[in-house]
Design a protein around this motif. Structure first.
Motif: not given
Length: 316
Positions: A230-232, A236-240, A270-274, A314-316
């Motif tokens: 939900x947070x990501x 949409x630019x966030x990298x974890x 997380x990838x499986x969730x889109x 890593x990126x927000x």
């Protein structure tokens, strides 16, 4: 079918029960239950074939109702009577080729109603997914709550069930349906709004637990990772970057391998969730970066703190 009043040895004037009971076909084999319900057989009303058993509440003067299967069949079914005290009935049927007497025991049903509410405001929550599970945790049915937050399930009496509710941006909740003797029972399920702590450097979730010596995502872990999804989606630019850690028990090589497997399972979930592959990566660090540096003398609580996953931004 007619009725007549009886006063000792005196009889009143016969009265036809009218079109709610009688038709142009054949009606017969009447019996009155202890609760005042008339049971009879008819070939002139909509049924399953031949004679069917119907019931009519004479006090309410309503249309007679077919009692349905399995009492009625495509053959002749008639002479139904019911004993309320023993909760059983008997009727005749030629479904097997001859007129046999058959015993009928009613199936007790209960309407289980889930009332889904916001845990903070107490307001009804429409659009929540609600599942009802049996004692073996098998999902029987899943429905969405209506505008008033209600979901209804028709289930067996004298049986316990669990109701589980979920909704985006809310923690999952549950309630228990106890054994009942029929009728209706209501269960309130409060869902708490999801509150995720986001700092400048990481997204902080509750501890994500794995089964011993396993790296597969558990139901509890999935619920926490869904918050990160939900947070990501919100950013949409966030990298974890996922960092998976173990406690100090076991060899260093074993811990490193297990934590790497858990990190990759987390990424795959997380990838499986889109979530795009370019936005999520992970690595296992074993026991090389303990949160509590207690070495071989760690308490159970300290070991639990060291067994953790971190979600670095890593990126927000």
């Amino acid at each position: 079918i007619w009725k007549v009043s009886v006063d000792g040895s005196n009889y009143g004037k016969p009265q036809n029960l009218g079109p709610n009971v009688n038709t142009a076909g054949k009606e017969g084999f009447p019996s009155i239950g202890e609760n005042g319900i008339l049971y009879f057989a008819s070939s002139g009303k909509q049924g399953f074939g031949g004679l069917d058993v119907f019931r009519a509440d004479l006090d309410r003067d309503g249309e007679a109702v077919n009692v349905g299967k399995p009492v009625n069949s495509e053959k002749d079914d008639f002479s139904f009577s019911f004993n309320t005290a023993k909760n059983e009935g008997y009727f005749s049927s030629n479904r097997n080729g001859t007129d046999d007497i058959v015993r009928a025991v009613p199936v007790c049903r209960v309407e289980a109603i889930a009332m889904v509410k916001d845990g903070k405001t107490g307001r009804a929550l429409p659009g929540a997914g609600v599942s009802i599970l049996d004692a073996r945790k098998n999902v029987i049915a899943t429905r969405q709550s209506g505008p008033n937050g209600e979901v209804s399930f028709d289930v067996d009496c004298d049986t316990e069930y669990v109701l589980q509710a979920s909704k985006k941006d809310y923690e999952a909740g549950s309630g228990r349906v106890g054994k009942t003797k029929g009728g209706r029972t209501s269960v309130d399920i409060s869902l708490e709004p999801v509150e995720v702590v986001i700092t400048d450097t990481e997204v902080i979730l509750k501890s994500i637990y794995f089964e011993f010596d396993r790296s597969n995502i558990t139901q509890q872990g999935a619920a926490e990772l869904d918050k990160l999804v939900n947070v990501m989606e919100k950013y949409p630019d966030m990298v974890i970057y996922v960092k998976s850690h173990t406690d100090g028990k076991g060899s260093a090589a074993y811990n490193l391998r297990l934590s790497e497997q858990r990190a990759q399972s987390t990424v795959q979930y997380l990838v499986s969730k889109g979530i795009g592959k370019e936005r999520i990566s992970g690595k296992g660090f074993g026991s090389t970066e303990p949160k509590v540096d207690c070495r071989a003398n760690c308490t159970e609580e300290e070991d639990a703190q060291n067994r953790r996953s971190e979600f670095k931004i890593i990126k927000r």
